[in-house]
Design a protein around this motif. Structure first.
Motif, PDB file in Angstrom:
ATOM      1  N   ASP A  11      46.591  26.219  66.850  1.00  0.00           N
ATOM      2  CA  ASP A  11      47.615  26.376  65.809  1.00  0.00           C
ATOM      3  C   ASP A  11      48.950  26.799  66.417  1.00  0.00           C
TER       4      ASP A  11
ATOM      5  N   ALA B 113      45.726  38.306  62.853  1.00  0.00           N
ATOM      6  CA  ALA B 113      44.865  38.570  61.695  1.00  0.00           C
ATOM      7  C   ALA B 113      43.593  37.721  61.714  1.00  0.00           C
ATOM      8  N   GLY B 114      43.435  36.956  62.789  1.00  0.00           N
ATOM      9  CA  GLY B 114      42.242  36.119  62.911  1.00  0.00           C
ATOM     10  C   GLY B 114      42.285  34.874  62.056  1.00  0.00           C
ATOM     11  N   LYS B 115      43.486  34.471  61.622  1.00  0.00           N
ATOM     12  CA  LYS B 115      43.619  33.312  60.727  1.00  0.00           C
ATOM     13  C   LYS B 115      44.269  32.106  61.418  1.00  0.00           C
ATOM     14  N   ALA B 116      44.465  32.186  62.713  1.00  0.00           N
ATOM     15  CA  ALA B 116      45.041  31.075  63.463  1.00  0.00           C
ATOM     16  C   ALA B 116      44.490  31.111  64.890  1.00  0.00           C
ATOM     17  N   SER B 117      44.426  29.934  65.503  1.00  0.00           N
ATOM     18  CA  SER B 117      43.895  29.817  66.861  1.00  0.00           C
ATOM     19  C   SER B 117      45.001  29.408  67.827  1.00  0.00           C
TER      20      SER B 117
ATOM     21  N   ASP C   8      52.841  31.975  63.159  1.00  0.00           N
ATOM     22  CA  ASP C   8      51.446  31.727  63.525  1.00  0.00           C
ATOM     23  C   ASP C   8      50.886  32.824  64.426  1.00  0.00           C
TER      24      ASP C   8
ATOM     25  N   LYS D 273      49.478  35.324  62.177  1.00  0.00           N
ATOM     26  CA  LYS D 273      48.209  34.807  61.648  1.00  0.00           C
ATOM     27  C   LYS D 273      47.095  34.951  62.679  1.00  0.00           C
TER      28      LYS D 273
END
Length: 322
Positions: free
Chosen positions: A289, A282-286, A276, A279
């Motif tokens: 997450d 890559a800006g795909k998880a906070s 994660d 991710k």
């Protein structure tokens, strides 16, 4: 006349007298926003009374209730329950003073949306409906724990309505036909949690009437913002499980062991967190997450502790009547 038009005419003409019961403990800070929400209700004001029951607050709650009742265009009836420190006892005080054929419930820290009461009452047009539960959604929040709870839909009625023993609605957004309460009895005044399930189960198991869900009857509620508040919330869920187990023999929630926690934390550290983190880069998880597993384990451990430590109070078997 088509069926849709018939249904519209029927429900628009169905405007029974409603009593809204709201228990309040040290709720002075919540009162202004709560009253604004009640003022915004679309249900005809002349058909509603609001019974706001102070439960022995140590702040200015009762004084503010009296002042609000004097100046508000709404019919607000300030009441007091000082003998028993319990939201269920306070609700019983409100029910006994109520004059409506439908009793609706919410809490002082909830924010009923304008169509709430109207949408909550509509299903009662059917005589076999004894209970209606509306939906509970989150007030906008920015903190880590608020976002986590919102994603989990912690407060949603969908969890309680899907209970495998018997469905129930939470008193933050619930309405019950007065006749059903006259037959099944009121809340158990000495119960500190689990009373919403208990009263819904009694009504349904005694075949007094059925429960219906009104998805458009929305109440917003603020999620917990600190670990201490979150722990308290989930310990209470655990205590509720224990009390309902002792009252009804329902299966207890599975305890989460220290060994299981250790295993899941190790898996999180070695597998989930690295995955994660990439991710997130890559800006795909906070952040939620990244921390979902440890927060989830924290709540599970709190629920387990509450369930293990709880013991049903002897007086909790008492059921009061109107």
């Amino acid at each position: 006349m088509n069926d849709n038009l018939v249904n519209t005419v029927t429900t628009d003409a169905f405007l029974p007298k409603v009593s809204v019961v709201i228990p309040i403990y040290n709720g002075a800070a919540d009162l202004p926003e709560l009253i604004d929400c009640l003022l915004a209700q679309t249900y005809p004001k002349q058909q509603v009374e609001y019974l706001l029951v102070d439960n022995n607050s140590s702040d200015r709650t009762y004084v503010l209730l009296q002042q609000t009742a004097e100046s508000s265009p709404l019919l607000i009836r300030p009441l007091s329950e000082k003998q028993i420190q319990s939201s269920y006892a306070a609700r019983n005080t409100g029910i006994r003073a109520a004059s409506g054929e439908i009793i609706a419930f919410t809490d002082a820290d909830c924010r009923p949306q304008p169509e709430w009461l109207h949408a909550l009452i509509v299903p009662f047009v059917n005589d076999d409906v004894a209970i209606v539960a509306g939906e509970i959604t989150a007030l906008p929040g920015q903190s880590l724990l608020e976002v986590f709870a919102e994603r989990q839909e912690t407060l949603s009625q969908k969890h309680t309505l899907a209970h495998k023993f018997c469905p129930y609605g939470q008193t933050a957004n619930l309405a019950i036909r007065r006749q059903a309460l006259e037959k099944a009895g009121l809340f158990r005044p000495y119960l500190t949690t689990g009373g919403d399930a208990d009263i819904c189960w009694r009504i349904q198991r005694e075949n007094i009437g059925r429960l219906e869900f009104a998805s458009g009857a929305i109440v917003q509620h603020r999620h917990r913002t600190t670990l201490r508040e979150l722990q308290s919330q989930w310990r209470r869920y655990g205590r509720s499980n224990r009390y309902l187990h002792e009252l009804y023999g329902i299966e207890l929630m599975r305890d989460i062991t220290l060994k299981e926690c250790s295993y899941r934390l190790a898996r999180w550290l070695l597998k989930e967190l690295p995955r994660d983190s990439f991710k997130a880069l890559a800006g795909k998880a906070s952040l939620v997450d990244l921390l979902n597993t440890p927060i989830g384990l924290f709540t599970a451990r709190a629920r387990t502790a509450g369930q293990r430590e709880a013991k049903l109070p002897k007086k909790a078997t008492i059921i009061e009547n109107i």
